[in-house]
Scaffold this motif. Structure first.
Motif, PDB file in Angstrom:
ATOM      1  N   ALA A  96       4.070   9.915  -9.736  1.00 20.56           N
ATOM      2  CA  ALA A  96       3.023  10.613 -10.493  1.00 20.56           C
ATOM      3  C   ALA A  96       1.845  10.961  -9.588  1.00 20.56           C
ATOM      4  CB  ALA A  96       2.560   9.742 -11.665  1.00 20.56           C
ATOM      5  N   LEU A  97       1.494  10.048  -8.679  1.00 26.92           N
ATOM      6  CA  LEU A  97       0.410  10.333  -7.729  1.00 26.92           C
ATOM      7  C   LEU A  97       0.757  11.538  -6.867  1.00 26.92           C
ATOM      8  CD1 LEU A  97      -2.244   9.659  -6.280  1.00 26.92           C
ATOM      9  CD2 LEU A  97      -0.972   7.988  -4.886  1.00 26.92           C
ATOM     10  N   ALA A  98       1.998  11.593  -6.394  1.00 24.88           N
ATOM     11  CA  ALA A  98       2.408  12.736  -5.585  1.00 24.88           C
ATOM     12  C   ALA A  98       2.298  14.042  -6.375  1.00 24.88           C
ATOM     13  CB  ALA A  98       3.837  12.532  -5.085  1.00 24.88           C
ATOM     14  N   ARG A  99       2.704  14.013  -7.637  1.00 24.59           N
ATOM     15  CA  ARG A  99       2.591  15.226  -8.462  1.00 24.59           C
ATOM     16  C   ARG A  99       1.129  15.623  -8.650  1.00 24.59           C
ATOM     17  NH1 ARG A  99       6.858  12.563 -11.266  1.00 24.59           N
ATOM     18  NH2 ARG A  99       5.376  11.732 -12.809  1.00 24.59           N
ATOM     19  N   ALA A 139       6.619  -2.546  -9.980  1.00 23.89           N
ATOM     20  CA  ALA A 139       6.693  -1.549 -11.046  1.00 23.89           C
ATOM     21  C   ALA A 139       5.763  -0.374 -10.750  1.00 23.89           C
ATOM     22  CB  ALA A 139       6.369  -2.178 -12.398  1.00 23.89           C
ATOM     23  N   LEU A 140       5.755   0.060  -9.489  1.00 15.57           N
ATOM     24  CA  LEU A 140       4.829   1.108  -9.070  1.00 15.57           C
ATOM     25  C   LEU A 140       5.504   2.411  -8.691  1.00 15.57           C
ATOM     26  CD1 LEU A 140       2.263  -0.808  -6.788  1.00 15.57           C
ATOM     27  CD2 LEU A 140       1.869   0.129  -9.055  1.00 15.57           C
ATOM     28  N   ALA A 141       6.843   2.423  -8.617  1.00 12.48           N
ATOM     29  CA  ALA A 141       7.516   3.630  -8.138  1.00 12.48           C
ATOM     30  C   ALA A 141       7.159   4.838  -8.998  1.00 12.48           C
ATOM     31  CB  ALA A 141       9.026   3.422  -8.107  1.00 12.48           C
ATOM     32  N   GLY A 142       7.158   4.671 -10.317  1.00 14.92           N
ATOM     33  CA  GLY A 142       6.788   5.770 -11.202  1.00 14.92           C
ATOM     34  C   GLY A 142       5.365   6.233 -10.963  1.00 14.92           C
ATOM     35  N   ASP A 143       4.472   5.277 -10.711  1.00  9.40           N
ATOM     36  CA  ASP A 143       3.079   5.633 -10.429  1.00  9.40           C
ATOM     37  C   ASP A 143       2.969   6.416  -9.124  1.00  9.40           C
ATOM     38  OD1 ASP A 143       2.371   4.285 -12.708  1.00  9.40           O
ATOM     39  OD2 ASP A 143       1.689   2.476 -11.660  1.00  9.40           O
ATOM     40  N   ARG A 160       0.801  -1.225   0.000  1.00  8.36           N
ATOM     41  CA  ARG A 160       0.000   0.000   0.000  1.00  8.36           C
ATOM     42  C   ARG A 160       0.834   1.275   0.000  1.00  8.36           C
ATOM     43  NH1 ARG A 160      -4.517  -0.595  -1.927  1.00  8.36           N
ATOM     44  NH2 ARG A 160      -5.294   1.233  -0.810  1.00  8.36           N
ATOM     45  N   PRO A 161       1.838   1.403  -0.866  1.00 10.53           N
ATOM     46  CA  PRO A 161       2.604   2.649  -0.887  1.00 10.53           C
ATOM     47  C   PRO A 161       1.751   3.854  -1.258  1.00 10.53           C
ATOM     48  CG  PRO A 161       3.124   1.310  -2.816  1.00 10.53           C
ATOM     49  CD  PRO A 161       2.312   0.447  -1.890  1.00 10.53           C
ATOM     50  N   GLN A 162       0.634   3.630  -1.961  1.00 13.89           N
ATOM     51  CA  GLN A 162      -0.229   4.749  -2.332  1.00 13.89           C
ATOM     52  C   GLN A 162      -0.831   5.431  -1.104  1.00 13.89           C
ATOM     53  OE1 GLN A 162      -0.547   1.495  -3.074  1.00 13.89           O
ATOM     54  NE2 GLN A 162      -2.640   0.989  -3.701  1.00 13.89           N
ATOM     55  N   HIS A 167       7.108  17.670  -4.966  1.00 12.79           N
ATOM     56  CA  HIS A 167       8.376  18.257  -4.535  1.00 12.79           C
ATOM     57  C   HIS A 167       8.887  17.680  -3.219  1.00 12.79           C
ATOM     58  CE1 HIS A 167       5.251  20.410  -2.317  1.00 12.79           C
ATOM     59  NE2 HIS A 167       6.171  20.695  -1.419  1.00 12.79           N
ATOM     60  N   ALA A 168       7.986  17.079  -2.446  1.00 11.88           N
ATOM     61  CA  ALA A 168       8.358  16.604  -1.107  1.00 11.88           C
ATOM     62  C   ALA A 168       8.656  15.116  -1.064  1.00 11.88           C
ATOM     63  CB  ALA A 168       7.242  16.929  -0.114  1.00 11.88           C
ATOM     64  N   LEU A 169       8.527  14.401  -2.178  1.00 10.92           N
ATOM     65  CA  LEU A 169       8.723  12.952  -2.195  1.00 10.92           C
ATOM     66  C   LEU A 169       9.978  12.593  -2.966  1.00 10.92           C
ATOM     67  CD1 LEU A 169       7.710  10.054  -1.635  1.00 10.92           C
ATOM     68  CD2 LEU A 169       6.415  10.196  -3.770  1.00 10.92           C
ATOM     69  N   GLU A 170      10.787  11.727  -2.358  1.00 13.31           N
ATOM     70  CA  GLU A 170      12.007  11.230  -2.997  1.00 13.31           C
ATOM     71  C   GLU A 170      11.983   9.708  -3.000  1.00 13.31           C
ATOM     72  OE1 GLU A 170      16.901  11.477  -2.491  1.00 13.31           O
ATOM     73  OE2 GLU A 170      15.581  12.086  -0.835  1.00 13.31           O
TER      74      GLU A 170
END
Length: 414
Positions: A252-255, A245-249, A216-218, A261-264
């Motif tokens: 994108a969710l953070a954007r 394969a969800l890191a890009g997603d 549940r990283p989302q 800007h706050a997520l690395e």
């Protein structure tokens, strides 16, 4: 005592996570206690050349992974050379400890060990439970149920895991009982308390686990707006192999939420890197709804890092009772999951609450989940299932020596 731990997979980026980490921790602890312990697994993702013969100080026999059923991912890999050499490997051990799942590595090794009469301990890590998946149910009929009945001991992390594993075997009225069940919690090496955060440093919130749907990283990302509304300079760090394969997603969710800007995302870390990140963070978040007994949460506790986990996490009762963190309700698809996580993080960023939870986390790990205590329990269990040394190349396995009426002093049958 020669213990052989069999786990499915090891990769340079620790993609398989918990079971491999638990196996390595147990092997390392056994060796520190004077026993001989080694790891057998498939190796994948390594540069060309010989596979490592040692992992984190533990002797390892790694076999090149062959992806024979790619759509089943980790359950569809195997190694003909490992299976061909399995009898010799199994005969070399006093106890075979299999970290069992429905796959083409651990299940065949467990079946062969039981057929050969080797003392066999199974550890399921919450991965064996009833399912409606037709392929998985076929695996149960073809071998999983049999090996759960014929092992010398089946280890569980929680009572819930024990009952779910028993349900796979079948009702006692219609099928022979599962092998004797014993609780063995996960353990971690004691650590020094993390230092106080430097004055003026923005709060740091950490997620450090596989990037996959089940974790549940989302919900971690969805918590960001709630926290940033009060702490606009807070930083959110997402670490771990991107096996889903969800890191890009997630980025994108953070954007899309206006908080990119706050997520690395920093990718996979080795064990030293994990501990370093835990020490430099203020709150650890794992929103997974199915973790039986997360090693990453234990490691966070071990350095005194407060945690936010779901109520279904196997460690939730201990965390709640000790005050080492906060529990949240979570359900897949619930739009309020992120808000609840964010509010829990805000509670733990309060200086007084943070100090109390930090101390409670560190004390909980020291009191209940040290690797030394877990290894002592495991050694007592091994002594009972292995029986006396007999002449000749093979040893006769004791007949059901671990029935609940004959409990080893270091382990609890149930």
């Amino acid at each position: 005592m020669r213990a052989l731990h069999v786990v499915t997979l090891h990769t340079p980026t620790h993609d398989f996570g918990g079971p491999t980490r638990v196996a390595l921790n147990l092997c390392g602890g056994l060796r520190a206690a004077g026993e001989q312990a080694a790891l057998v697994a498939l190796g994948d993702g390594f540069p060309a050349g010989p596979l490592p013969r040692e992992v984190d100080g533990v002797p390892a026999r790694l076999f090149p992974a062959r992806h024979v059923l790619p759509r089943f991912e980790v359950s569809g890999i195997t190694s003909p050379s490992m299976l061909a050499g399995a009898p010799a490997l199994l005969r070399s051990a006093d106890v075979v400890h299999v970290h069992l799942m429905r796959d083409l590595v651990t299940l065949p090794m467990a079946l062969l060990a039981a057929r050969m009469g080797r003392p066999l301990v199974l550890q399921t890590h919450g991965m064996i439970d009833p399912t409606h998946n037709r392929v998985a149910r076929a695996v149960d009929v073809l071998g999983l149920r049999w090996v759960l009945k014929h092992a010398d001991a089946v280890l569980h992390l929680t009572d819930t895991e024990r009952e779910l594993t028993r349900a796979v075997v079948g009702p006692p009225a219609t099928a022979p009982a599962m092998a004797p069940a014993y609780r063995l919690v996960n353990g971690v090496a004691p650590q020094a308390m993390r230092p106080p955060a430097p004055a003026g440093r923005p709060p740091t919130v950490l997620y450090c686990a596989r990037i996959q749907e089940g974790k549940r990283p989302q919900d971690f990302v969805a918590a960001m707006p709630t926290v940033l509304a009060k702490y606009p300079h807070a930083r959110f760090v997402m670490a771990g192999p991107d096996t889903g394969a969800l890191a890009g997603d997630m980025l994108a969710l953070a954007r899309s939420l206006g908080v990119g800007h706050a997520l690395e995302y920093i990718g996979a870390l080795d064990h030293a890197g994990v501990l370093a990140r835990l020490r430099s963070s203020d709150v650890y978040v794992l929103p997974s709804v199915k973790d039986a007994f997360s090693v990453s949460v234990l490691e966070a506790l071990s350095v005194g890092l407060p945690v936010v986990v779901t109520r279904t996490n196997g460690l939730a009762p201990e965390i709640a009772a000790s005050g080492a963190g906060r529990l949240v309700d979570s359900a897949p698809g619930d739009p309020e999951n992120g808000t609840r996580v964010g509010r829990a993080v805000l509670e733990l960023l309060d200086p007084a609450a943070s100090a109390a939870a930090s101390e409670a986390a560190w004390r909980l790990a020291r009191a209940s989940f040290t690797l030394d205590a877990v290894v002592d329990t495991l050694r007592g269990l091994y002594e009972r299932v292995s029986g006396p040394h007999l002449p000749g190349p093979r040893r006769t396995r004791p007949a059901r020596g671990l029935r609940p009426g004959r409990r080893p002093s270091a382990a609890r049958a149930s």
